[in-house]
Design a protein around this motif. Structure first.
Motif, short mmCIF file in Angstrom:
data_model
loop_
_atom_site.label_atom_id
_atom_site.label_comp_id
_atom_site.label_asym_id
_atom_site.label_seq_id
_atom_site.Cartn_x
_atom_site.Cartn_y
_atom_site.Cartn_z
N UNK A 199 -17.36 42.23 -20.49
CA UNK A 199 -18.36 41.51 -21.28
C UNK A 199 -18.40 40.02 -20.91
N UNK A 200 -17.26 39.45 -20.60
CA UNK A 200 -17.22 38.02 -20.30
C UNK A 200 -17.51 37.71 -18.83
N UNK A 201 -17.53 38.75 -17.99
CA UNK A 201 -17.86 38.56 -16.59
C UNK A 201 -16.75 37.96 -15.76
N UNK A 202 -15.49 38.21 -16.16
CA UNK A 202 -14.35 37.69 -15.40
C UNK A 202 -13.39 38.83 -15.14
N UNK A 203 -12.34 38.55 -14.39
CA UNK A 203 -11.34 39.58 -14.10
C UNK A 203 -10.39 39.74 -15.27
N UNK A 204 -9.69 40.88 -15.30
CA UNK A 204 -8.69 41.10 -16.35
C UNK A 204 -7.56 40.08 -16.23
N UNK A 205 -7.25 39.64 -15.04
CA UNK A 205 -6.21 38.62 -14.85
C UNK A 205 -6.61 37.31 -15.52
N UNK A 206 -7.91 36.98 -15.39
CA UNK A 206 -8.38 35.76 -16.05
C UNK A 206 -8.33 35.89 -17.55
N UNK A 207 -8.72 37.06 -18.07
CA UNK A 207 -8.63 37.30 -19.51
C UNK A 207 -7.19 37.12 -19.98
N UNK A 208 -6.26 37.69 -19.24
CA UNK A 208 -4.85 37.61 -19.60
C UNK A 208 -4.37 36.16 -19.62
#
Length: 341
Positions: free
Chosen positions: A19-28
């Motif tokens: 939804x945010x358009x970024x990687x899971x690493x960035x979310x983390x």
């Protein structure tokens, strides 16, 4: 929209990333409070989390990383500025590094403090802040079993990390101001439970200073069970009705000084012409009273910031000063004057 199709119970890290358009690493990295993520991506992740109702599984994260991203603090009370101001500054600093504050109140009781520390350790806090250097005998044994960074505040302890000031010196500086004004009849209004080493040391400083001046503190003029403004008001009445009414009253904090001033006014005493009254800490209201209060200014917020900085540096493996001293400053205002003739 995607947010309408995903229930909060099933929201995953991947959903937030999509939804945010970024990687899971960035979310983390965002969720862990990393400072290396661009502000635009951080905003997008936070917005997605809010829209999806995503909640971090702290228990699982703690097991995986062995870090809870929480810091515990146990203070005697939050009813007065002495501790609420440092905690406010402390929380702001650790929050910037992604940590959450878990706060407990000991009510000046060593058994309660030990129980609260035990609970915080059970919750897996990564570090701990305490007040004073007098604790339950079992407390340090408990912390040896859970070796996390710990900082004591408001006291100087050469044996363990601490942020504080010389209580004896601070009280003697205040006393010398009153002695210079030719006062010879003193009283103290304190609230001194056994765990409050700061007030015990300040009282010892006053006794030493009086002895050096050839004076003493009469037993009936030493009140150590005043904790509220009304306690101090009633204590002042007892002092004024006692066998040796004081011309100068030293209070444990500014709130107690305010109660003492109220009682003096009710007895039609003029401040400072008939009686001088001092506080400690320099609370926000101290300079705005009818008779602005003479007090010792302590950098309360600074104590909180220094404590937080030490714990964060230690948690990150950086060198940190194990002992930081702040210097209280005598603030002379209108509540003290020359002793009545």
């Amino acid at each position: 929209m995607m947010a309408d199709k995903i229930t909060p119970a099933r929201v995953s890290l991947e959903d937030v990333a999509r939804l945010s358009g970024v990687s899971t690493a960035t979310v983390s990295r965002v969720l862990n409070g990393s400072a290396i993520v661009r502000e635009s991506r951080k905003t997008a992740v936070e917005k997605a989390c809010k829209e999806l109702g995503y909640v971090i599984n702290r228990a699982a994260r703690t097991l995986a990383s062995r870090k809870s991203m929480t810091i515990g603090a146990v203070v005697p009370t939050l009813a007065i500025e002495t501790f609420s101001r440092p905690i406010d500054a402390f929380q702001k600093i650790i929050h910037q590094q992604g940590y959450t504050l878990l706060l407990a109140n000991s009510d000046f009781d060593m058994d309660t403090e030990l129980n609260e520390v035990n609970k915080l350790l059970e919750y897996g806090v990564d570090a701990l802040m305490l007040v004073g250097h007098t604790h339950h005998p079992q407390l340090w044994k408990r912390l040896q079993q859970h070796p996390i960074p710990c900082i004591q505040t408001f006291s100087i302890d050469p044996q363990r990390p601490a942020v504080g000031y010389d209580s004896i010196l601070a009280s003697q500086q205040l006393l010398q101001h009153l002695l210079a004004l030719k006062h010879r009849h003193f009283a103290v209004i304190f609230g001194s439970p056994p765990s409050n080493d700061r007030l015990s040391e300040r009282l010892e400083g006053i006794r030493q200073g009086l002895q050096h001046a050839g004076l003493s503190l009469a037993a009936e003029n030493c009140i150590e069970n005043a904790f509220t403004m009304n306690d101090a008001r009633q204590a002042m009445f007892r002092l004024l009705d006692g066998p040796q009414p004081p011309t100068a009253v030293i209070c444990g904090n500014d709130l107690l000084a305010f109660g003492a001033m109220r009682a003096a006014k009710e007895r039609y005493l003029r401040i400072p012409n008939d009686i001088s009254i001092t506080g400690f800490n320099d609370y926000e209201f101290a300079e705005h009273l009818e008779h602005p209060l003479t007090t010792m200014r302590v950098d309360l917020a600074g104590i909180g910031r220094l404590a937080a900085s030490y714990l964060l540096a230690t948690l990150n493996g950086h060198p940190a000063e194990s002992l930081s001293c702040v210097t209280p400053q005598l603030i002379i205002r209108g509540s003290t004057g020359s002793a009545p003739q």
